[in-house]
Enzyme design. Structure first.
Site, short mmCIF file in Angstrom:
data_model
loop_
_atom_site.label_atom_id
_atom_site.label_comp_id
_atom_site.label_asym_id
_atom_site.label_seq_id
_atom_site.Cartn_x
_atom_site.Cartn_y
_atom_site.Cartn_z
N CYS A 164 0.80 -1.22 0.00
CA CYS A 164 0.00 0.00 0.00
C CYS A 164 0.83 1.27 0.00
CB CYS A 164 -0.94 -0.01 1.20
SG CYS A 164 -1.96 -1.50 1.24
N HIS A 304 -2.21 8.02 6.23
CA HIS A 304 -2.51 6.71 5.67
C HIS A 304 -3.90 6.29 6.15
CE1 HIS A 304 -1.58 3.00 3.70
NE2 HIS A 304 -1.62 2.29 4.80
N GLU A 315 0.19 5.28 13.54
CA GLU A 315 0.43 6.46 12.71
C GLU A 315 0.27 7.75 13.49
OE1 GLU A 315 -0.65 8.28 8.32
OE2 GLU A 315 -2.06 6.87 9.25
N LYS A 336 -9.30 7.82 2.96
CA LYS A 336 -9.85 6.46 3.00
C LYS A 336 -11.17 6.38 3.74
CE LYS A 336 -5.35 4.09 2.70
NZ LYS A 336 -4.46 5.27 2.76
N HIS A 341 -9.76 1.77 0.95
CA HIS A 341 -8.32 1.58 0.77
C HIS A 341 -8.06 1.05 -0.64
CE1 HIS A 341 -4.21 0.96 1.36
NE2 HIS A 341 -4.21 0.46 2.59
N PHE A 400 2.21 -3.38 4.02
CA PHE A 400 2.63 -4.64 4.62
C PHE A 400 4.10 -4.88 4.28
CE2 PHE A 400 -1.74 -7.02 4.70
CZ PHE A 400 -2.13 -6.20 5.73
#
Length: 414
Positions: A164, A304, A315, A336, A341, A400
């Site tokens: 991502c 994010h 975050e 998002k 996402h 990830f």
């Protein structure tokens, strides 16, 4: 050698809330969610039955019937978004050297729809029935190739795949390539089309997705105490990045300037971020330093903000670690919350949001943040559109594998 300046001259997107940039931007400002029940396949047996799908997209409106058979949906999205960006930038034949025009894409998964279809065919009809287009439809780099072929761009061309964080890494790499003189123009951003049984089933098995199936529009709730996972989405978003003097020479309209890029890894866990967001904090500070700015020069962060318990907490901590007392003065939001996402395309649309926020002087709301998590204690702009002058914006993207990426876009001044 001094680095060349890089500006943004074109924008293109297809998202769950709009099939172009103006429509997407207007719906984001209005706080509209693009999340609903999955229509692409029967998801009734899955714990997650919702996603943020692109609406009213007919490939035959954009491609010849024979061409559709040769390109996966993620590549279709990429080509359409790139076309819009090129048109928006006013790039016409003769206004640039095609050997110095390139494409750098970001993709998290790639042609998984094609992969699923051909795998089923292989097991039910035998391997000799596999389509000759299987491999060139599936591979992650092929969107970059198709864009280059259509536009005639003969310069730097490849794909970045870092989950991502992919589109931010692609944009950051494009920034470097122009800064150091390897290209005059690069189309960069990301694309994804992974709302498929295998992908949604796989993320569901990880328990990474929201299961708020009875109320889809409120399922993506970044930084909220009741968040329960992210919402799968699809689409594409690309920008035309251009060397400043090249843009000025052809009289291009300049939206903003791309000035900084930082990338790190947590080296901690394949899916979970560190609790204090140390790796992300380093990426943000690297981007600030690369931009020649101070932390206090950043006015706005597009987070994010996935709506997962670990990411949002980590975050928020990373922003505090990076910005210290200035974190309380930052405006933060999560795109998002409305578009879900978009995986490898997520950072692409979030970069465009930063550009539009700077150019228009508005920050869209973070919707669905009703019960703030005490561990997430920043100003996430929950009260509708915020009008403000933005000197510099930071877009944060994580993936990830512990991948962290940050880019900085600032108001253009000659």
């Amino acid at each position: 050698m001094s680095k060349k300046r890089v500006v943004i001259t074109g924008l293109g997107a297809i998202t769950p809330v709009g099939n172009n940039v103006p429509e997407t931007w207007q719906n984001l400002l209005e706080g509209k969610s693009g999340i609903g029940l999955i229509s692409r396949f029967d998801a009734s047996t899955l714990p997650t039955r919702i996603a943020a799908e692109v609406k009213n997209f007919d490939p035959e409106d954009h491609f010849d019937h024979k061409e559709i058979k040769k390109i996966d949906l993620y590549t279709q999205f990429a080509i359409v978004a790139a076309r819009e960006a090129v048109k928006d930038a006013g790039l016409t034949e003769g206004s640039y050297n095609p050997e110095r025009a390139g494409v750098i894409t970001g993709v998290g998964i790639g042609g998984i729809l094609t992969f699923e279809e051909e795998t089923i065919k292989c097991h039910t009809q035998g391997p000799r029935r596999i389509s000759p287009f299987f491999i060139p439809k599936m591979i992650g780099n092929i969107a970059a190739a198709h864009i280059a072929i259509e536009q005639g761009y003969k310069g730097i061309n490849f794909n970045v795949m870092s989950a991502c964080a992919s589109a931010n890494h692609a944009i950051g790499t494009a920034l470097r390539s122009i800064q150091y003189g390897d290209a005059d123009i690069i189309i960069s951003g990301g694309a994804e089309a992974a709302v498929t049984p295998l992908a949604v089933g796989g993320f569901s098995a990880m328990r990474a997705l929201s299961t708020r199936n009875d109320d889809p529009t409120t399922a993506s709730r970044p930084f909220d105490k009741e968040r329960d996972g992210f919402v799968m989405a699809e689409g594409a978003a690309f920008m035309v990045l251009e060397e400043l003097e090249h843009a000025k020479a052809r009289g291009a309209r300049i939206y903003a300037e791309l000035v900084g890029y930082g990338a790190t890894d947590d080296a901690y866990h394949i899916t979970a971020p560190t609790e204090n967001g140390e790796g992300s904090a380093r990426a943000m500070l690297m981007a600030v330093k690369d931009a020649g700015l101070e932390p206090e020069d950043i006015d706005y962060i597009n987070a994010h903000g996935t709506s997962t318990p670990l990411n949002d907490k980590g975050e928020s901590a990373s922003i505090r670690n990076a910005f210290g007392a200035h974190a309380d003065k930052l405006k933060v939001n999560s795109t998002k919350s409305m578009v879900g996402h978009m995986l490898g395309a997520a950072a692409g649309i979030e970069a465009i949001v930063c550009v539009k926020s700077i150019a228009d002087g508005f920050i869209h709301p973070t919707i669905n943040l009703v019960n703030p998590d005490p561990a997430c204690d920043l100003d996430y702009n929950t009260e509708g559109v915020c009008k403000m002058e933005i000197r510099a914006a930071l877009s944060n993207s994580l993936g990830f594998g512990g991948h962290n990426s940050a880019i900085i876009i600032k108001k253009y001044t000659d």
